[in-house]
Design a protein around this motif. Structure first.
Motif, PDB file in Angstrom:
ATOM      1  N   TRP A  38      29.419  53.211  50.770  1.00 28.87           N
ATOM      2  CA  TRP A  38      30.824  52.794  50.719  1.00 28.87           C
ATOM      3  C   TRP A  38      31.509  53.129  52.031  1.00 28.87           C
ATOM      4  CZ3 TRP A  38      29.737  57.316  47.620  1.00 28.87           C
ATOM      5  CH2 TRP A  38      30.346  58.489  48.090  1.00 28.87           C
ATOM      6  N   ASP A  39      32.653  52.506  52.255  1.00 29.92           N
ATOM      7  CA  ASP A  39      33.495  52.812  53.413  1.00 29.92           C
ATOM      8  C   ASP A  39      34.960  52.725  53.029  1.00 29.92           C
ATOM      9  OD1 ASP A  39      31.987  53.246  55.967  1.00 29.92           O
ATOM     10  OD2 ASP A  39      31.044  51.372  55.343  1.00 29.92           O
ATOM     11  N   GLY A  40      35.746  53.557  53.684  1.00 29.34           N
ATOM     12  CA  GLY A  40      37.189  53.531  53.513  1.00 29.34           C
ATOM     13  C   GLY A  40      37.846  52.935  54.741  1.00 29.34           C
ATOM     14  N   ALA A  41      39.065  53.375  55.017  1.00 30.30           N
ATOM     15  CA  ALA A  41      39.871  52.801  56.096  1.00 30.30           C
ATOM     16  C   ALA A  41      39.259  52.976  57.476  1.00 30.30           C
ATOM     17  CB  ALA A  41      41.270  53.415  56.072  1.00 30.30           C
ATOM     18  N   ASP A  42      38.333  53.920  57.627  1.00 31.55           N
ATOM     19  CA  ASP A  42      37.741  54.168  58.944  1.00 31.55           C
ATOM     20  C   ASP A  42      36.943  52.979  59.458  1.00 31.55           C
ATOM     21  OD1 ASP A  42      35.870  54.915  56.810  1.00 31.55           O
ATOM     22  OD2 ASP A  42      34.509  55.419  58.448  1.00 31.55           O
ATOM     23  N   ILE A  43      36.519  52.092  58.567  1.00 36.06           N
ATOM     24  CA  ILE A  43      35.756  50.926  59.048  1.00 36.06           C
ATOM     25  C   ILE A  43      36.662  49.999  59.851  1.00 36.06           C
ATOM     26  CG2 ILE A  43      36.110  49.379  57.052  1.00 36.06           C
ATOM     27  CD1 ILE A  43      33.080  48.638  57.389  1.00 36.06           C
ATOM     28  N   LYS A  44      37.961  50.087  59.625  1.00 31.55           N
ATOM     29  CA  LYS A  44      38.912  49.301  60.422  1.00 31.55           C
ATOM     30  C   LYS A  44      39.364  50.084  61.652  1.00 31.55           C
ATOM     31  CE  LYS A  44      43.242  46.711  60.288  1.00 31.55           C
ATOM     32  NZ  LYS A  44      44.347  46.205  59.431  1.00 31.55           N
ATOM     33  N   SER A  45      39.730  51.346  61.455  1.00 26.80           N
ATOM     34  CA  SER A  45      40.233  52.147  62.574  1.00 26.80           C
ATOM     35  C   SER A  45      39.161  52.444  63.614  1.00 26.80           C
ATOM     36  CB  SER A  45      40.838  53.459  62.053  1.00 26.80           C
ATOM     37  OG  SER A  45      39.854  54.237  61.393  1.00 26.80           O
ATOM     38  N   ASN A  46      37.910  52.497  63.169  1.00 28.60           N
ATOM     39  CA  ASN A  46      36.797  52.798  64.079  1.00 28.60           C
ATOM     40  C   ASN A  46      35.843  51.610  64.173  1.00 28.60           C
ATOM     41  OD1 ASN A  46      35.302  54.587  65.785  1.00 28.60           O
ATOM     42  ND2 ASN A  46      33.905  55.015  64.096  1.00 28.60           N
ATOM     43  N   TYR A  47      36.401  50.413  64.043  1.00 26.67           N
ATOM     44  CA  TYR A  47      35.600  49.196  63.915  1.00 26.67           C
ATOM     45  C   TYR A  47      34.537  49.051  65.015  1.00 26.67           C
ATOM     46  CZ  TYR A  47      34.417  44.234  63.455  1.00 26.67           C
ATOM     47  OH  TYR A  47      33.738  43.054  63.298  1.00 26.67           O
ATOM     48  N   LYS A  48      34.919  49.179  66.261  1.00 21.01           N
ATOM     49  CA  LYS A  48      33.997  48.931  67.376  1.00 21.01           C
ATOM     50  C   LYS A  48      32.822  49.908  67.404  1.00 21.01           C
ATOM     51  CE  LYS A  48      37.280  46.716  70.522  1.00 21.01           C
ATOM     52  NZ  LYS A  48      37.950  46.784  71.848  1.00 21.01           N
ATOM     53  N   ASN A  49      33.048  51.112  66.930  1.00 21.87           N
ATOM     54  CA  ASN A  49      31.994  52.128  66.978  1.00 21.87           C
ATOM     55  C   ASN A  49      31.376  52.414  65.625  1.00 21.87           C
ATOM     56  OD1 ASN A  49      32.365  52.721  69.817  1.00 21.87           O
ATOM     57  ND2 ASN A  49      34.275  53.728  69.238  1.00 21.87           N
ATOM     58  N   HIS A  50      31.774  51.653  64.621  1.00 25.60           N
ATOM     59  CA  HIS A  50      31.302  51.929  63.268  1.00 25.60           C
ATOM     60  C   HIS A  50      29.830  51.555  63.109  1.00 25.60           C
ATOM     61  CE1 HIS A  50      31.136  52.028  58.885  1.00 25.60           C
ATOM     62  NE2 HIS A  50      32.278  52.673  58.907  1.00 25.60           N
ATOM     63  N   PHE A  51      29.065  52.446  62.512  1.00 24.34           N
ATOM     64  CA  PHE A  51      27.620  52.254  62.362  1.00 24.34           C
ATOM     65  C   PHE A  51      27.285  50.947  61.648  1.00 24.34           C
ATOM     66  CE2 PHE A  51      23.713  52.709  59.864  1.00 24.34           C
ATOM     67  CZ  PHE A  51      22.799  53.007  60.854  1.00 24.34           C
ATOM     68  N   LYS A  52      27.940  50.670  60.537  1.00 26.61           N
ATOM     69  CA  LYS A  52      27.620  49.462  59.781  1.00 26.61           C
ATOM     70  C   LYS A  52      28.005  48.209  60.560  1.00 26.61           C
ATOM     71  CE  LYS A  52      27.837  51.367  55.083  1.00 26.61           C
ATOM     72  NZ  LYS A  52      28.343  52.707  55.428  1.00 26.61           N
ATOM     73  N   VAL A  53      29.135  48.248  61.212  1.00 20.65           N
ATOM     74  CA  VAL A  53      29.585  47.096  62.008  1.00 20.65           C
ATOM     75  C   VAL A  53      28.573  46.798  63.111  1.00 20.65           C
ATOM     76  CG1 VAL A  53      31.360  46.217  63.574  1.00 20.65           C
ATOM     77  CG2 VAL A  53      32.024  47.482  61.515  1.00 20.65           C
ATOM     78  N   LYS A  54      28.076  47.833  63.748  1.00 17.36           N
ATOM     79  CA  LYS A  54      27.095  47.646  64.823  1.00 17.36           C
ATOM     80  C   LYS A  54      25.785  47.054  64.303  1.00 17.36           C
ATOM     81  CE  LYS A  54      28.587  51.131  68.172  1.00 17.36           C
ATOM     82  NZ  LYS A  54      28.200  52.361  68.912  1.00 17.36           N
ATOM     83  N   ASN A  55      25.475  47.335  63.048  1.00 17.77           N
ATOM     84  CA  ASN A  55      24.226  46.837  62.473  1.00 17.77           C
ATOM     85  C   ASN A  55      24.396  45.544  61.696  1.00 17.77           C
ATOM     86  OD1 ASN A  55      21.798  48.811  62.843  1.00 17.77           O
ATOM     87  ND2 ASN A  55      23.595  50.109  62.565  1.00 17.77           N
ATOM     88  N   HIS A  86      36.481  41.131  48.936  1.00 19.16           N
ATOM     89  CA  HIS A  86      35.950  42.449  49.313  1.00 19.16           C
ATOM     90  C   HIS A  86      36.500  42.915  50.663  1.00 19.16           C
ATOM     91  CE1 HIS A  86      32.092  41.583  46.739  1.00 19.16           C
ATOM     92  NE2 HIS A  86      33.174  41.747  46.006  1.00 19.16           N
ATOM     93  N   ASN A  87      37.005  41.978  51.449  1.00 21.33           N
ATOM     94  CA  ASN A  87      37.480  42.309  52.799  1.00 21.33           C
ATOM     95  C   ASN A  87      38.912  42.831  52.743  1.00 21.33           C
ATOM     96  OD1 ASN A  87      37.744  42.591  55.543  1.00 21.33           O
ATOM     97  ND2 ASN A  87      37.634  40.395  56.004  1.00 21.33           N
ATOM     98  N   ILE A  88      39.090  43.990  52.150  1.00 22.08           N
ATOM     99  CA  ILE A  88      40.428  44.528  51.918  1.00 22.08           C
ATOM    100  C   ILE A  88      41.124  44.995  53.193  1.00 22.08           C
ATOM    101  CG2 ILE A  88      39.991  45.175  49.522  1.00 22.08           C
ATOM    102  CD1 ILE A  88      39.366  48.006  50.464  1.00 22.08           C
ATOM    103  N   TYR A  89      40.382  45.172  54.270  1.00 28.61           N
ATOM    104  CA  TYR A  89      40.987  45.614  55.534  1.00 28.61           C
ATOM    105  C   TYR A  89      41.128  44.489  56.552  1.00 28.61           C
ATOM    106  CZ  TYR A  89      40.596  50.329  53.730  1.00 28.61           C
ATOM    107  OH  TYR A  89      40.742  51.453  52.956  1.00 28.61           O
ATOM    108  N   GLY A  90      40.765  43.280  56.170  1.00 25.45           N
ATOM    109  CA  GLY A  90      40.939  42.130  57.060  1.00 25.45           C
ATOM    110  C   GLY A  90      40.163  42.244  58.357  1.00 25.45           C
ATOM    111  N   ILE A  91      38.927  42.727  58.289  1.00 21.62           N
ATOM    112  CA  ILE A  91      38.113  42.879  59.498  1.00 21.62           C
ATOM    113  C   ILE A  91      37.147  41.704  59.620  1.00 21.62           C
ATOM    114  CG2 ILE A  91      38.267  45.385  59.508  1.00 21.62           C
ATOM    115  CD1 ILE A  91      35.539  45.500  58.164  1.00 21.62           C
ATOM    116  N   ASN A  92      36.604  41.532  60.799  1.00 24.09           N
ATOM    117  CA  ASN A  92      35.645  40.455  61.032  1.00 24.09           C
ATOM    118  C   ASN A  92      34.245  40.871  60.594  1.00 24.09           C
ATOM    119  OD1 ASN A  92      37.528  38.695  62.273  1.00 24.09           O
ATOM    120  ND2 ASN A  92      37.260  39.738  64.238  1.00 24.09           N
ATOM    121  N   GLU A  93      33.483  39.896  60.126  1.00 24.46           N
ATOM    122  CA  GLU A  93      32.077  40.147  59.881  1.00 24.46           C
ATOM    123  C   GLU A  93      31.396  40.337  61.239  1.00 24.46           C
ATOM    124  OE1 GLU A  93      31.158  37.739  55.758  1.00 24.46           O
ATOM    125  OE2 GLU A  93      30.815  36.712  57.652  1.00 24.46           O
TER     126      GLU A  93
END
Length: 204
Positions: free
Chosen positions: A110-127, A136-143
């Motif tokens: 799971w992830d909370g708000a940090d996936i948006k605030s730390n988007y560029k360096n987030h482990f899951k985003v990088k992978n 499911h995109n409650i923070y309005g971030i890009n895939e």
């Protein structure tokens, strides 16, 4: 008033109370409890207590001074019973521990708000992340995508000349796909193609 809490139920309820958003959404707490129990079993632990004591990084609220976690652990049964949010945390824990409804839809992460605030360096985003449902995109971030592919190289003779031929065996472009989202939490599992092709363990 809630029933007498055993140590295991109290710990799991405190974890999901601490990990969930202050919106106090039951489904969010229930899904968190589902993930904790699923991860614990997948990693070979018989109890949540053993899991969290050995693998402290999975749920930081146990050791990072989370106020909600501490509040729950210190509360008496009567106080918990009078609080709708803490009572929901107990229900969430009992549901997961007793093999009830899986609110997480098979999630291991799971992830909370940090996936948006730390988007560029987030482990899951990088992978690579993919939302299987726009809700499911409650923070309005890009895939995000990360192309990984495996090719087989063979040499063949054509008209007397040796030529190299490349054949793609498989590919995947993301590792994590959403399974649910409630309150402030997005739930994930790994892409079945990623698991199939790399023989990765779905809980790591």
């Amino acid at each position: 008033m809630t029933d007498k809490l055993d140590a295991e139920t109290r710990l799991l309820a405190a974890i999901v109370y601490g990990e969930s958003s202050t919106a106090d959404v039951f489904e969010e707490m229930a899904a968190l409890a589902n993930v904790m129990v699923r991860q614990s079993k997948a990693r070979g632990y018989n109890t949540i207590s053993a899991f969290t004591s050995k693998e402290k990084s999975f749920s930081y609220v146990v050791t990072d001074g989370n106020k909600r976690f501490a509040k729950f652990m210190k509360s008496k049964e009567l106080e918990i019973g009078k609080s709708s949010s803490m009572s929901d945390a107990v229900k969430a824990a009992n549901n997961a521990l007793n093999g009830g409804k899986d609110y997480s839809n098979g999630a291991y992460f799971w992830d909370g708000a940090d996936i948006k605030s730390n988007y560029k360096n987030h482990f899951k985003v990088k992978n690579g992340i993919k939302f299987t449902d726009p809700l499911h995109n409650i923070y309005g971030i890009n895939e995000s995508t990360r192309l990984v592919k495996k090719e087989k190289t063979t040499k063949i003779k054509i008209n007397g000349k040796i030529e190299t031929k490349k054949e793609e065996l498989w590919r995947y472009t993301y590792i994590y796909q959403s399974t649910a989202a409630y309150g402030g939490t997005i739930f994930w599992k790994q892409n079945p193609d990623y698991i199939k092709y790399t023989h990765a363990k779905e809980y790591l």
